[in-house]
Design an enzyme around this catalytic site. Structure first.
Site, PDB file in Angstrom:
ATOM      1  N   SER A 122      56.334  44.562  38.544  1.00 39.40           N
ATOM      2  CA  SER A 122      56.875  45.274  39.704  1.00 39.40           C
ATOM      3  C   SER A 122      57.101  46.759  39.431  1.00 39.40           C
ATOM      4  CB  SER A 122      58.179  44.619  40.158  1.00 39.40           C
ATOM      5  OG  SER A 122      57.965  43.278  40.527  1.00 39.40           O
TER       6      SER A 122
ATOM      7  N   HIS B 254      62.158  48.626  39.283  1.00 37.05           N
ATOM      8  CA  HIS B 254      61.496  49.199  40.448  1.00 37.05           C
ATOM      9  C   HIS B 254      61.729  50.713  40.525  1.00 37.05           C
ATOM     10  CE1 HIS B 254      61.343  45.129  42.815  1.00 37.05           C
ATOM     11  NE2 HIS B 254      60.947  45.016  41.567  1.00 37.05           N
TER      12      HIS B 254
END
Length: 294
Positions: A198, A244
């Site tokens: 991610s 992230h």
């Protein structure tokens, strides 16, 4: 109605108002070659040199006239090769995880410093297992997790690879993933494990925004996608938001250096930006390690 932008026939990402005086194809500053009247494209100059006598002026060297991306990368016949390899690598490792079980994951996921009952001792990045910062980027367990990440990698990564070139794209991906790992290591609980691509995906998303702004495309779609992903990041439970955010920051910064580097100092600026980003992440890891082991 606005006129449609005209782009160089050898560099589709570059808008231009210059055309070859022989074939009238649009050419960018990198492709234009001075002629007695106006400019000509490398194909016309090369063809003219081949057909003319030995006294004719030679055309540009193959290397000088080789098509380049907006970031200076070589345009290849398969602009998604690295993306295909990354997707395949992630899928293969996921299959290994399914077969090997939790022990394989426990040995390679990202954890700062924690006691591992299976290993019988303390493990983690702070214990010298720095490879976890990289290996965790290629680890997935849940089907939905890898499915979402690989679909995102395919949709976002392919166009980026075509725009940046293979070497720059791969560097961007790896640095974004490492940036996500570094921020997770710094801010997350020392015994909180994390894994997944991610961080790298968010880095590619940030790079897409930088590229679209550089090309003066409509920014609304990518801003909406980024906002939606950030909303999920901070509202869904079980998501390592640090990865992230870290990937997004590093990917955006590295991409900015790649697509805005002046052509005369392109290599220096691009790889200098990558080096600064890497050094910053090394400093973050060193600071956190000193905190956990001090």
């Amino acid at each position: 109605m606005e006129d449609q932008a005209v782009c160089c026939y050898r560099h589709p990402q570059r808008e231009t108002g210059i055309t070859c005086t022989r074939c009238e194809r649009p050419i960018c500053p990198e492709c234009m070659i001075s002629a007695s009247v106006g400019f000509q494209c490398p194909d016309c100059v090369g063809g003219r040199a081949s057909a003319a006598s030995g006294s004719a002026a030679p055309g540009p060297s193959p290397r000088a006239s080789q098509p380049r991306t907006i970031a200076g990368g070589v345009i290849t016949s398969d602009p998604r090769l690295i993306t295909k390899i990354l997707v395949a690598l992630n899928l293969v490792i996921w299959l290994v995880v399914l077969g090997a079980g939790d022990r394989f994951v426990d040995d390679l996921d990202l954890v700062g410093r924690a006691y591992d009952p299976g290993a019988g001792h303390i493990v983690g990045v702070a214990e010298g297992q720095w490879y976890r910062l990289v290996t965790s980027v290629f680890l997935h367990q849940q089907v939905m997790h890898i499915a979402f990440n690989m679909l995102s990698l395919w949709w976002i990564g392919g166009p980026l690879e075509a725009a940046l070139g293979r070497a720059r794209y791969l560097t961007l991906y790896l640095l974004s993933g490492l940036g996500g790992s570094a921020l997770s290591y710094l801010l997350a609980a020392q015994n909180q494990p994390s894994l997944g691509a991610s961080g790298a995906i968010f880095g590619l998303l940030g790079a897409t925004a930088v590229l679209m702004r550089r090309l003066q495309y409509d920014m609304r779609p990518v801003i909406a996608l980024l906002a939606l992903n950030l909303l999920f990041t901070f509202t869904w439970s079980g998501i390592a938001w640090q990865a992230h955010v870290g990937g997004l920051v590093v990917g955006t910064a590295v991409a900015y250096g790649m697509v805005h580097a002046p052509r005369e100092r392109r290599t220096l600026v691009q790889w200098g930006t990558c080096a600064v980003a890497l050094l910053a992440m090394i400093a973050v890891v060193w600071i956190r390690t000193a905190e956990l082991t001090g």
